[in-house]
Design a protein around this motif. Structure first.
Motif, PDB file in Angstrom:
ATOM      1  N   SER A   2       0.835  -1.203   0.000  1.00  0.00           N
ATOM      2  CA  SER A   2       0.000   0.000   0.000  1.00  0.00           C
ATOM      3  C   SER A   2       0.868   1.250   0.000  1.00  0.00           C
ATOM      4  O   SER A   2       1.723   1.412   0.881  1.00  0.00           O
ATOM      5  CB  SER A   2      -0.913   0.019   1.228  1.00  0.00           C
ATOM      6  OG  SER A   2      -1.847  -1.035   1.192  1.00  0.00           O
ATOM      7  N   PRO A   3       0.677   2.156  -0.947  1.00  0.00           N
ATOM      8  CA  PRO A   3       1.426   3.417  -0.953  1.00  0.00           C
ATOM      9  C   PRO A   3       0.814   4.398   0.032  1.00  0.00           C
ATOM     10  O   PRO A   3      -0.305   4.196   0.526  1.00  0.00           O
ATOM     11  CB  PRO A   3       1.262   3.906  -2.397  1.00  0.00           C
ATOM     12  CG  PRO A   3      -0.056   3.337  -2.824  1.00  0.00           C
ATOM     13  CD  PRO A   3      -0.207   2.021  -2.117  1.00  0.00           C
ATOM     14  N   ILE A   4       1.540   5.472   0.323  1.00  0.00           N
ATOM     15  CA  ILE A   4       0.998   6.517   1.185  1.00  0.00           C
ATOM     16  C   ILE A   4       0.803   7.795   0.379  1.00  0.00           C
ATOM     17  O   ILE A   4       1.557   8.103  -0.537  1.00  0.00           O
ATOM     18  CB  ILE A   4       1.886   6.797   2.408  1.00  0.00           C
ATOM     19  CG1 ILE A   4       3.314   7.187   2.003  1.00  0.00           C
ATOM     20  CG2 ILE A   4       1.897   5.617   3.353  1.00  0.00           C
ATOM     21  CD1 ILE A   4       4.148   7.667   3.170  1.00  0.00           C
ATOM     22  N   LEU A   5      -0.252   8.508   0.746  1.00  0.00           N
ATOM     23  CA  LEU A   5      -0.564   9.814   0.186  1.00  0.00           C
ATOM     24  C   LEU A   5       0.056  10.861   1.103  1.00  0.00           C
ATOM     25  O   LEU A   5      -0.117  10.798   2.322  1.00  0.00           O
ATOM     26  CB  LEU A   5      -2.081   9.998   0.120  1.00  0.00           C
ATOM     27  CG  LEU A   5      -2.634  11.241  -0.567  1.00  0.00           C
ATOM     28  CD1 LEU A   5      -2.403  11.145  -2.079  1.00  0.00           C
ATOM     29  CD2 LEU A   5      -4.127  11.377  -0.263  1.00  0.00           C
ATOM     30  N   ILE A   6       0.800  11.803   0.530  1.00  0.00           N
ATOM     31  CA  ILE A   6       1.472  12.844   1.312  1.00  0.00           C
ATOM     32  C   ILE A   6       0.938  14.199   0.864  1.00  0.00           C
ATOM     33  O   ILE A   6       1.113  14.595  -0.283  1.00  0.00           O
ATOM     34  CB  ILE A   6       2.993  12.780   1.151  1.00  0.00           C
ATOM     35  CG1 ILE A   6       3.514  11.398   1.566  1.00  0.00           C
ATOM     36  CG2 ILE A   6       3.663  13.878   1.976  1.00  0.00           C
ATOM     37  CD1 ILE A   6       4.999  11.219   1.319  1.00  0.00           C
ATOM     38  N   ILE A   7       0.270  14.886   1.785  1.00  0.00           N
ATOM     39  CA  ILE A   7      -0.295  16.202   1.503  1.00  0.00           C
ATOM     40  C   ILE A   7       0.488  17.223   2.310  1.00  0.00           C
ATOM     41  O   ILE A   7       0.594  17.113   3.536  1.00  0.00           O
ATOM     42  CB  ILE A   7      -1.781  16.272   1.889  1.00  0.00           C
ATOM     43  CG1 ILE A   7      -2.560  15.134   1.227  1.00  0.00           C
ATOM     44  CG2 ILE A   7      -2.379  17.619   1.517  1.00  0.00           C
ATOM     45  CD1 ILE A   7      -3.954  14.953   1.784  1.00  0.00           C
ATOM     46  N   ARG A   8       1.043  18.213   1.641  1.00  0.00           N
ATOM     47  CA  ARG A   8       1.825  19.235   2.310  1.00  0.00           C
ATOM     48  C   ARG A   8       1.258  20.616   2.023  1.00  0.00           C
ATOM     49  O   ARG A   8       1.066  20.985   0.867  1.00  0.00           O
ATOM     50  CB  ARG A   8       3.289  19.170   1.873  1.00  0.00           C
ATOM     51  CG  ARG A   8       4.017  17.953   2.413  1.00  0.00           C
ATOM     52  CD  ARG A   8       5.449  17.906   1.962  1.00  0.00           C
ATOM     53  NE  ARG A   8       6.189  16.870   2.674  1.00  0.00           N
ATOM     54  CZ  ARG A   8       7.456  16.559   2.450  1.00  0.00           C
ATOM     55  NH1 ARG A   8       8.134  17.231   1.528  1.00  0.00           N
ATOM     56  NH2 ARG A   8       8.042  15.609   3.135  1.00  0.00           N
ATOM     57  N   ARG A   9       0.995  21.341   3.095  1.00  0.00           N
ATOM     58  CA  ARG A   9       0.521  22.722   2.982  1.00  0.00           C
ATOM     59  C   ARG A   9       1.578  23.640   3.569  1.00  0.00           C
ATOM     60  O   ARG A   9       1.910  23.542   4.752  1.00  0.00           O
ATOM     61  CB  ARG A   9      -0.805  22.889   3.730  1.00  0.00           C
ATOM     62  CG  ARG A   9      -1.444  24.268   3.557  1.00  0.00           C
ATOM     63  CD  ARG A   9      -2.689  24.393   4.394  1.00  0.00           C
ATOM     64  NE  ARG A   9      -2.388  24.373   5.825  1.00  0.00           N
ATOM     65  CZ  ARG A   9      -3.320  24.267   6.783  1.00  0.00           C
ATOM     66  NH1 ARG A   9      -4.585  24.119   6.443  1.00  0.00           N
ATOM     67  NH2 ARG A   9      -2.968  24.282   8.056  1.00  0.00           N
ATOM     68  N   ILE A  10       2.121  24.518   2.736  1.00  0.00           N
ATOM     69  CA  ILE A  10       3.203  25.406   3.161  1.00  0.00           C
ATOM     70  C   ILE A  10       2.645  26.814   3.402  1.00  0.00           C
ATOM     71  O   ILE A  10       1.948  27.371   2.546  1.00  0.00           O
ATOM     72  CB  ILE A  10       4.320  25.449   2.103  1.00  0.00           C
ATOM     73  CG1 ILE A  10       4.919  24.054   1.919  1.00  0.00           C
ATOM     74  CG2 ILE A  10       5.401  26.448   2.506  1.00  0.00           C
ATOM     75  CD1 ILE A  10       5.920  23.965   0.793  1.00  0.00           C
ATOM     76  N   LEU A  11       2.950  27.353   4.560  1.00  0.00           N
ATOM     77  CA  LEU A  11       2.614  28.727   4.910  1.00  0.00           C
ATOM     78  C   LEU A  11       3.856  29.584   4.672  1.00  0.00           C
ATOM     79  O   LEU A  11       4.924  29.304   5.218  1.00  0.00           O
ATOM     80  CB  LEU A  11       2.180  28.800   6.376  1.00  0.00           C
ATOM     81  CG  LEU A  11       2.028  30.191   7.002  1.00  0.00           C
ATOM     82  CD1 LEU A  11       0.947  30.993   6.277  1.00  0.00           C
ATOM     83  CD2 LEU A  11       1.690  30.052   8.489  1.00  0.00           C
ATOM     84  N   ALA A  12       3.735  30.606   3.836  1.00  0.00           N
ATOM     85  CA  ALA A  12       4.877  31.444   3.477  1.00  0.00           C
ATOM     86  C   ALA A  12       4.591  32.900   3.807  1.00  0.00           C
ATOM     87  O   ALA A  12       3.437  33.328   3.899  1.00  0.00           O
ATOM     88  CB  ALA A  12       5.201  31.297   1.996  1.00  0.00           C
ATOM     89  N   ASP A  13       5.675  33.681   3.971  1.00  0.00           N
ATOM     90  CA  ASP A  13       5.511  35.102   4.268  1.00  0.00           C
ATOM     91  C   ASP A  13       5.249  35.887   2.988  1.00  0.00           C
ATOM     92  O   ASP A  13       5.136  35.312   1.889  1.00  0.00           O
ATOM     93  CB  ASP A  13       6.719  35.649   5.030  1.00  0.00           C
ATOM     94  CG  ASP A  13       8.005  35.635   4.189  1.00  0.00           C
ATOM     95  OD1 ASP A  13       7.934  35.438   2.973  1.00  0.00           O
ATOM     96  OD2 ASP A  13       9.088  35.838   4.777  1.00  0.00           O
ATOM     97  N   LYS A  14       5.193  37.196   3.096  1.00  0.00           N
ATOM     98  CA  LYS A  14       4.843  38.031   1.946  1.00  0.00           C
ATOM     99  C   LYS A  14       5.857  37.948   0.821  1.00  0.00           C
ATOM    100  O   LYS A  14       5.540  38.253  -0.330  1.00  0.00           O
ATOM    101  CB  LYS A  14       4.696  39.483   2.398  1.00  0.00           C
ATOM    102  CG  LYS A  14       5.968  40.065   3.013  1.00  0.00           C
ATOM    103  CD  LYS A  14       5.720  41.469   3.543  1.00  0.00           C
ATOM    104  CE  LYS A  14       6.980  42.020   4.193  1.00  0.00           C
ATOM    105  NZ  LYS A  14       6.751  43.377   4.763  1.00  0.00           N
ATOM    106  N   ASP A  15       7.077  37.519   1.144  1.00  0.00           N
ATOM    107  CA  ASP A  15       8.116  37.386   0.124  1.00  0.00           C
ATOM    108  C   ASP A  15       8.252  35.959  -0.387  1.00  0.00           C
ATOM    109  O   ASP A  15       9.170  35.654  -1.151  1.00  0.00           O
ATOM    110  CB  ASP A  15       9.463  37.852   0.691  1.00  0.00           C
ATOM    111  CG  ASP A  15       9.441  39.325   1.091  1.00  0.00           C
ATOM    112  OD1 ASP A  15       8.897  40.126   0.304  1.00  0.00           O
ATOM    113  OD2 ASP A  15       9.951  39.652   2.180  1.00  0.00           O
ATOM    114  N   GLY A  16       7.349  35.086   0.040  1.00  0.00           N
ATOM    115  CA  GLY A  16       7.370  33.713  -0.433  1.00  0.00           C
ATOM    116  C   GLY A  16       8.292  32.783   0.342  1.00  0.00           C
ATOM    117  O   GLY A  16       8.479  31.630  -0.054  1.00  0.00           O
TER     118      GLY A  16
END
Length: 289
Positions: A218-232
């Protein structure tokens, strides 16, 4: 041979749960040796198409019910924060103990610590490998389906404010966690913040398979949410790992057909334009991110 068997499975000549012919039968059919048959079956096991039951044979894996994780919802939940626990419980999730070498037999359900970033995490946050990050992690089981997910959050520690420069480094994150909002704390003076979500999949490592009670193949699903500042520049990354055979991602609907005068999506809150989702997961949607 593996390609032929794969096609037979995908075209339903062998239905879910049905056995494949014996090694002897496959050897005769394809005019190959039994070691070649074993290699082909091993390849199909690795692809998650079949499973081998010792003493019984090789069987086509059943197609499980698939559930969804809804992405792009507002407001953005800090799912690694202890304040999120009541919400997760309302959504039908129960927190599991997170094994750790320092627990000495005691069960820990949420863990926050400073740790060295591996190459993958460091690259995502724009750091060098081994750089210290603030790591929050937990593990959850859905009470109805029994499915398990893991949640990890990695934050660049330099942006976590300490009350005074004389206090120990570990007190910095304690101070940050006691603020009204961890996200508000780390984005203060760095906004407007932006968000970026990516979805990938891979085969799990042994410890990941054990933590999530995954079956072999069974593979795994990887969800990543990145929070960045105004300059990225990345400030924090939240990561969900789930069974890729049981979960998929869907996106919240957006209505951007008409923009209010003066609305800049890079500055203003997109919540003003979205059709807001239900406050709790419904149907096959089990989690919101």
């Amino acid at each position: 041979m593996a390609a032929s068997l794969r096609a037979d499975i995908l075209e339903a000549r062998y239905t879910p749960g049905a056995p494949l012919p014996s090694e002897t039968a496959l050897s005769a059919r394809y005019s190959v040796s039994r070691p070649t048959v074993r290699d082909a079956v091993k390849a199909l096991v690795g692809e998650g198409l079949v499973s081998v039951v010792r003493g019984r044979g090789t069987f086509v894996r059943a197609v499980p019910d698939r559930h969804a994780i809804l992405l792009g919802t507002w407001p953005r939940h800090d799912i690694a924060d202890p304040e999120f626990i009541p919400t997760a419980r309302q959504w039908g999730w129960t927190q599991l103990a997170t094994p750790h070498a320092d627990d000495e037999g005691q069960q820990t359900y949420s863990r926050s610590e400073f740790s060295a970033a591996n190459r993958d995490i460091a690259s995502t946050l724009g750091l060098r490998t081994g750089h210290t990050v603030f790591h929050r992690h937990s593990r959850w089981r859905h009470t109805t389906t029994g499915l398990i997910i893991t949640i990890n959050s990695y934050t660049v520690p330099e942006i976590i404010p300490a009350p005074t420069t004389k206090q120990a480094v570990n007190e910095a994150f304690v101070h940050a966690l006691t603020q009204t909002s961890f996200y508000d704390t780390i984005t203060s003076g760095r906004g407007p913040a932006t968000w970026e979500t990516s979805v990938t999949a891979r085969m799990p490592y042994a410890d990941e398979r054990d933590l999530m009670a995954l079956s072999v193949g069974s593979p795994i699903l990887i969800i990543r949410r990145i929070l960045a500042d105004k300059d990225g520049r990345p400030l924090e990354m939240t990561e969900i790992k789930a069974d890729a055979e049981r979960f998929e991602t869907v996106y919240a609907r957006e209505n951007l057909t008409s923009l209010p005068e003066g609305f800049d999506p890079d500055i203003h809150d997109p919540e003003q334009l979205q059709e807001k989702p239900d406050p709790e997961p419904t149907g096959r949607i089990l989690f919101l991110l």
